[in-house]
Enzyme design. Structure first.
Site, short mmCIF file in Angstrom:
data_model
loop_
_atom_site.label_atom_id
_atom_site.label_comp_id
_atom_site.label_asym_id
_atom_site.label_seq_id
_atom_site.Cartn_x
_atom_site.Cartn_y
_atom_site.Cartn_z
CB THR A 1 15.61 -6.51 -7.00
OG1 THR A 1 14.76 -7.01 -8.04
CG2 THR A 1 15.21 -7.11 -5.67
CD GLU B 1 4.89 -6.64 -2.91
OE1 GLU B 1 5.70 -5.70 -2.73
OE2 GLU B 1 5.07 -7.52 -3.75
CB ALA C 1 8.28 -3.22 -5.45
NE ARG D 1 10.93 -8.29 -4.19
CZ ARG D 1 11.12 -7.32 -3.28
NH1 ARG D 1 10.94 -7.55 -2.00
NH2 ARG D 1 11.52 -6.12 -3.66
CD GLN E 1 -0.62 -4.31 -10.12
OE1 GLN E 1 -1.12 -5.40 -10.32
NE2 GLN E 1 0.41 -4.16 -9.29
CG PHE F 1 7.81 -9.58 -7.35
CD1 PHE F 1 6.89 -9.21 -8.32
CD2 PHE F 1 9.16 -9.61 -7.71
CE1 PHE F 1 7.30 -8.87 -9.60
CE2 PHE F 1 9.57 -9.27 -8.99
CZ PHE F 1 8.64 -8.89 -9.94
CG PHE G 1 -4.42 -8.54 -5.50
CD1 PHE G 1 -4.29 -7.94 -4.26
CD2 PHE G 1 -5.70 -8.67 -6.04
CE1 PHE G 1 -5.40 -7.50 -3.56
CE2 PHE G 1 -6.81 -8.23 -5.33
CZ PHE G 1 -6.67 -7.65 -4.10
N1 MTE Z 1 -4.50 -3.86 -1.95
C1 MTE Z 1 -5.66 -3.89 -2.65
N2 MTE Z 1 -6.79 -3.54 -2.04
N3 MTE Z 1 -5.67 -4.27 -3.97
C2 MTE Z 1 -4.53 -4.66 -4.63
O1 MTE Z 1 -4.57 -4.99 -5.81
N4 MTE Z 1 -2.09 -5.03 -4.46
C3 MTE Z 1 -0.97 -5.34 -3.56
C4 MTE Z 1 -0.90 -4.33 -2.41
N5 MTE Z 1 -2.18 -4.16 -1.81
C5 MTE Z 1 -3.30 -4.65 -3.89
C6 MTE Z 1 -3.34 -4.22 -2.53
C7 MTE Z 1 0.33 -5.37 -4.23
S1 MTE Z 1 0.79 -6.76 -5.07
C8 MTE Z 1 1.21 -4.32 -4.15
S2 MTE Z 1 2.74 -4.41 -4.83
C9 MTE Z 1 0.85 -3.07 -3.47
O2 MTE Z 1 -0.48 -3.09 -2.96
C10 MTE Z 1 1.00 -1.93 -4.48
O3 MTE Z 1 0.62 -0.72 -3.96
P1 MTE Z 1 1.55 0.17 -3.00
O4 MTE Z 1 2.90 0.22 -3.60
O5 MTE Z 1 0.86 1.48 -2.99
O6 MTE Z 1 1.53 -0.51 -1.66
MO1 MOS Z 2 2.88 -6.23 -6.35
S1 MOS Z 2 3.25 -8.22 -6.74
O1 MOS Z 2 4.59 -5.87 -6.51
O2 MOS Z 2 2.22 -5.76 -7.85
#
Ligand code: MTE
Ligand code: MOS
Length: 770
Positions: free
Chosen positions: A438, A709, A507, A306, A193, A340, A224
Site C-alpha cells: 500500500t 498470501e 505483500a 490493509r 525477508q 497482513f 511468513f
Molecule cells: N511460503 C513459504 N514456504 N514460506 C514462507 O515464509 N511467506 C508468505 C508467502 N509464502 C512464505 C510463503 C508470505 S507472508 C509472503 S508475503 C510471500 O510468500 C512472500 O513471497 P512472494 O512475494 O515471493 O510471494
Molecule cells: Mo508477507 S506478511 O507480506 O511477509
C-alpha cells in the site's frame, strides 16, 4: 513451467545451508538475550556481575553499549534494541550476553539480578480501548450515508467478532551472525525477508554508514511475515556484541525465546452494526475495528490499513463507516503475517454475511452472491479503487457447480436434523486480495545479472527465498529471456552489496517485482548480444533469436556460450542491472483513497467439517479450492503455495491459540501448548485447481498473479463450516470466536444450545440404540 524448486535436491538431502549451518571462524562467540519478566515497569536496579562471572562469558551489552541509535523501529522509532529503563512486555530484551558457546550464553543470561518498579499494564484490546491507548492515531473511512441507511434498514444486527492472533512458527527460528570486517565494516548473515532494513538498522545502531554494512541471506526456513522487521533486532544485538568484542557473534533464538520475544499476527475485535433488506443485501454498515498492536507501532499502521481495505472482501459496501483503532498493549509488538491484516478484515465481513443469512433463514452463499461486487456497476471499493477484473462470479459459480455445493448443503442440513451429536457443516467463501504494497514507494525492485564467458549466468535480485519458490520463478524468467535451460542459471544469495535499497520480500509481490527487474536485466544483455550478432554476421535484429541454449543468427546456429565468448573478445559488457516500478498505483494514506493495488487475486474454497458437540473437536473432512494465479509462472510451486497457505489459515482459525495470563505472560510458547496443523490435518478428500486460461489483464511478468498470501484466506471457509455445524445445533447465530478450538466450539454451543451437554449425552445412547 513446473520446474522443481531450485533447492529441492538440497532441501530433501539436508544439504541446503541455512544461516545456522554456515561454518564459523574459530573464535566465534554465541549470544543470548536477557528478557524482561514483567509486562510493564521501570528497571530500578540491574546487576549483571553474575552474568559476566558465569563460565565462558566474554561480554555483556546493554542499551549503554549501543554506539549509535538504540532502536530497530522500522516505520516509527519506538522499538529499543535493549530496553533503556522502562520495559513494556514480558520478553522485552534488556541485555545480551556473548559466551564461548551457546548453552553457556543461555545459562549466563539467566543470572542477571533485576529489580523493577511495576507500572500498570494494559493487556488486551478492550482494556486499551477503555484507556484510549494507541500506538498510532485512529483511522476513519466513510462512504455514503451509513448511519442514515442503518436507521432505515428493515433488518438490523449488532454483534462483536473476535479473531485471535497467530505465531509464525517458521521452522527455522530467528538468527543472525555478525562478523567484523576491516576498517569498521561489518558482515551480517541474517535470516531475513528484509536485508536492506537490517543493513540500515545495523548501520544506525553502530553509527556507521550503510556502505559499511553488508547483509546476506541465502534462504530462510520460513518467514511468513515474521522476518520482515524482527530480524533487525537480532542482527543489531549481534552486531553490538561483535563491535564490542571484535569477534564474530552468532545469535540464535531458541523456540521459547523466539515465541516470547517476537511479534505475531494481530488479534482483532470488531463491533459492528449492519442494516440489510429481506434479500440479505447490505444497506448500511458501521464497524469499529480494533487490534492489539502491542507496545510499539512496528508495521501496525499498514497492517490495520490493509484490514480496513479488505473488510469488503468481495462485497460492495455502498454505505459504510469503518473506524480503526491501533491499540497499545503491554504485550509483544505485533507485526506482518501472511495476509497482513487482510485476513482479519475479511473474517469480519464473512461473519457478518453469515449472520445475516442465519437471521433471514437463507443459505449464506445466496446472501454472498447478492452482495458481490458487480462487473460494470457496484464495482468501486470503499477506498475508491475500481474492481476492473471481477472474477468472483466466475470462480464461485464454477466451484459451486464442481463441488455440488447446493446438493451437499441440503444433505448436510438433513443429516444434522437427525444426528444431534456429530454435526456437519459446509461453507463456500470467496477471496479478493489486493496486490501491491500500500505504501507506493516499496513497489520497486532491482536485479543484477552476470553472464560468464562459459555462457553460464549468475542471477541476483532484491527478493529473498523463504521456501515460496521466488528464486525458481525469477530464474525461469531469466532462462526464458535468454533461451537457456534452467541448469545454466544460478541464483546467488540475496546481498545488499549486489542489489541496493530493496523492499522487503512481502505483500506477495516479489515475483511480480523481481521477476520484471530480472527480465529487464536479461533483456539488456540479450539486446547487446543481438546487436553484436547483427554487426558480426551482417543480419538484422529480427533474424536473431535465442532458444534451447542456442542462438539462431540468420541461417546460422551457434551455442549461446560460443556467441558469449565471441562477444567477450569483442569487448561487449556481459553484466547488467534491471529495474522495475509498478505502474498505475497511487494512494493517499491519510484519506485511505486511491488505487493502492495494481490488481486483485481471487479464489474460493468449499470446506466441509464434522463437529463433535460433546467434546468440541472438529475435523476438516473435505475441501475444494479454485484459485486465480493468472498465467502461472510455475504451477507446481503455485499449487504448493495454495495448499500451504490454506492449511496455515486453517491453523490460525482452528487450533493455534495464543494465551496470555493475567500478568501478561504468554503461556503458549512452545509446540507443547501451541498447536500448528500437521500433515495429518490435511483433509482426506481434497481438490485444488487453478483457474485456467485467465491471464492477468494487467501487464505483469508473463501475465501471472501473486500467490503467496491470498490462499491463506481460503481457510475462512473452514471456520464458517464449523460455524455452520454449530448453528445446526439450534439454528441461532453462534458466537464462535476464532480460533475455533474445542473449548471455543463448546462455549459457542453452550451459549446458544437448547439442550445441555447432559441432555446431548443421553441422546448419544439413544443414537447408539437406534
Ligand atoms: N511460503 C513459504 N514456504 N514460506 C514462507 O515464509 N511467506 C508468505 C508467502 N509464502 C512464505 C510463503 C508470505 S507472508 C509472503 S508475503 C510471500 O510468500 C512472500 O513471497 P512472494 O512475494 O515471493 O510471494
Ligand atoms: Mo508477507 S506478511 O507480506 O511477509
Amino acid at each position: 513451467m513446473s520446474t522443481r524448486h531450485e533447492s529441492a535436491h538440497l532441501h530433501v538431502s539436508g544439504r541446503a545451508l541455512y544461516t545456522d549451518d554456515i561454518p564459523l571462524p574459530a573464535n566465534t562467540l554465541h549470544g543470548a538475550f536477557g528478557l524482561s519478566s514483567i509486562a510493564h515497569g521501570r528497571i530500578r536496579t540491574m546487576d549483571l556481575a553474575p552474568v559476566l562471572a558465569s563460565p565462558g562469558v566474554v561480554a555483556v551489552a546493554t542499551a549503554a553499549d549501543v554506539p549509535g541509535e538504540n532502536n530497530y523501529g522500522s516505520a516509527v522509532h519506538d522499538d529499543p534494541i535493549f530496553a533503556p529503563d522502562v520495559v513494556e512486555y514480558v520478553g522485552a530484551p534488556i541485555f545480551a550476553v556473548a559466551a564461548d558457546n551457546y548453552s553457556r550464553a543461555r545459562k549466563a543470561a539467566r543470572g542477571a539480578q533485576l529489580e523493577y518498579e511495576p507500572l500498570p499494564a494494559i493487556l488486551d484490546i478492550r482494556a486499551a480501548l477503555a484507556a484510549q491507548a494507541t500506538v498510532l492515531p485512529s483511522q476513519r473511512l466513510v462512504r455514503g450515508r451509513p448511519r442514515e441507511m442503518l436507521e432505515q434498514a428493515p433488518h438490523r444486527l449488532q454483534d462483536t467478532v473476535y479473531i485471535g492472533g497467530q505465531d509464525h512458527f517458521y521452522l527455522e527460528g530467528q538468527i543472525a551472525i555478525a562478523t567484523p570486517q576491516e576498517d569498521g565494516a561489518m558482515l551480517i548473515q541474517s535470516s531475513t525477508q528484509h536485508p536492506s532494513e537490517v543493513q540500515q538498522i545495523v548501520a544506525h545502531a553502530l553509527a556507521r554508514h550503510s556502505s559499511q554494512i553488508t547483509v546476506q541471506c541465502r534462504r530462510m526456513g520460513g518467514g511468513f511475515g515474521g522476518k520482515e522487521t524482527q530480524p533487525a533486532l537480532i542482527a543489531a544485538a549481534a552486531a553490538v556484541l561483535a563491535h564490542k568484542t571484535g569477534r564474530t557473534v552468532k545469535l540464535r533464538l531458541d523456540r521459547d525465546t523466539d515465541m516470547l520475544m517476537t511479534g505475531k499476527r494481530h488479534d482483532f475485535l470488531a463491533d459492528y452494526d449492519v442494516g440489510f433488506d429481506q434479500s440479505g443485501r447490505i444497506l448500511g454498515l458501521a464497524v469499529m475495528l480494533a487490534s492489539r498492536c502491542g507496545y510499539s507501532a512496528d508495521l501496525s499502521g499498514p497492517v490495520n490499513d490493509r484490514a480496513v481495505m479488505h473488510l469488503d472482501n468481495a462485497y460492495y459496501l455502498e454505505h459504510v463507516e469503518i473506524v480503526s483503532h491501533r491499540c497499545k498493549t503491554h504485550t509483544v509488538s505485533n507485526t506482518a503475517f501472511r495476509g497482513f491484516g487482510g485476513p482479519q478484515g475479511m473474517m469480519v465481513i464473512e461473519q457478518i454475511i453469515d449472520s445475516i443469512a442465519r437471521t433471514l433463514g437463507l443459505d449464506p452463499l445466496v446472501v454472498r452472491r447478492r452482495n458481490f461486487y458487480g462487473t460494470h456497476e457496484r464495482n468501486v471499493t470503499h477506498y475508491g479503487q475500481v474492481v476492473e477484473d471481477n472474477l468472483v462470479h466466475a470462480i464461485v459459480d464454477r466451484l459451486a457447480e464442481s463441488s455440488r455445493y447446493a446438493e451437499r448443503h441440503k444433505r448436510i442440513t438433513e443429516w444434522n436434523a437427525t444426528r444431534p451429536i456429530v454435526r456437519r457443516g459446509i461453507a463456500l467463501t470467496p477471496v479478493k486480495f489486493g496486490i501491491s504494497f500500500t505504501a507506493t514507494l516499496f513497489n520497486q525492485a532491482g536485479a543484477l545479472i552476470h553472464v560468464y564467458t562459459d555462457g553460464t549466468v549468475l542471477l541476483n535480485h532484491g527478493g529473498t527465498e523463504m521456501g515460496q519458490g521466488l528464486f525458481t520463478k525469477v530464474a525461469e524468467v531469466v532462462a526464458n529471456e535468454l533461451g537457456l535451460p534452467m541448469a545454466a542459471i544460478r541464483v546467488s544469495a540475496t546481498d545488499t552489496s549486489k542489489v541496493p535499497n530493496t523492499s522487503a520480500t512481502a505483500a506477495s509481490a516479489s515475483s511480480d517485482l523481481n521477476g520484471k527487474a530480472a527480465q529487464a536485466a536479461a533483456a539488456a544483455i540479450r539486446g547487446r548480444l543481438t546487436q553484436f550478432a547483427c554487426e558480426t554476421y551482417g543480419v538484422t535484429d529480427n533474424e536473431v533469436s535465442f532458444r534451447d541454449g542456442q542462438v539462431f543468427i540468420g541461417s546460422q546456429q551457434l551455442a549461446f556460450a560460443e556467441l558469449v565468448a565471441q562477444a567477450y573478445r569483442a569487448r561487449v559488457s556481459l553484466s547488467a542491472t534491471g529495474f522495475y516500478r509498478t505502474p498505475k498505483i497511487q494512494y493517499d494514506k491519510n484519506t485511505l483513497q486511491g488505487r493502492p493495488f495494481f490488481y486483485f487475486a481471487y479464489g474460493a474454497a468449499v470446506s466441509e467439517v464434522a463437529v463433535d458437540t460433546l467434546t468440541g473437536e472438529t475435523q476438516l473432512l473435505r475441501v475444494e479450492i479454485l484459485h486465480d494465479v493468472g498465467r502461472s509462472l510455475n504451477p507446481a510451486i503455485d499449487l504448493g503455495q495454495i495448499e500451504g497457505g490454506f492449511l496455515q489459515g486453517v491453523g490460525w482459525l482452528t487450533s493455534e491459540e495464543l494465551w496470555w495470563n493475567a500478568r501478561g505472560e504468554l503461556r503458549t510458547h512452545a509446540p507443547s501448548t501451541y498447536k500448528i496443523p500437521t500433515a495429518r490435518d490435511w483433509p482426506p478428500r481434497w481438490e485444488v485447481r487453478m483457474l485456467e486460461n485467465c491471464p492477468n489483464r494487467e501487464e505483469t511478468i508473463h501475465r501471472s498473479k501473486a500467490v503467496g498470501e491470498p490462499p491463506l484466506m481460503l481457510a475462512i471457509s473452514t471456520f464458517l463450516a464449523i460455524r455452520d455445524a454449530v448453528a445446526g445445533v439450534s439454528g441461532a447465530v453462534p458466537g464462535l470466536v476464532a480460533p475455533a478450538t474445542p473449548e471455543a466450539v463448546l462455549r459457542a454451543i453452550e451459549a446458544i444450545g437448547t439442550e445441555t451437554v447432559g441432555e446431548r449425552l443421553s441422546m448419544v445412547s439413544a443414537e447408539a440404540d437406534a
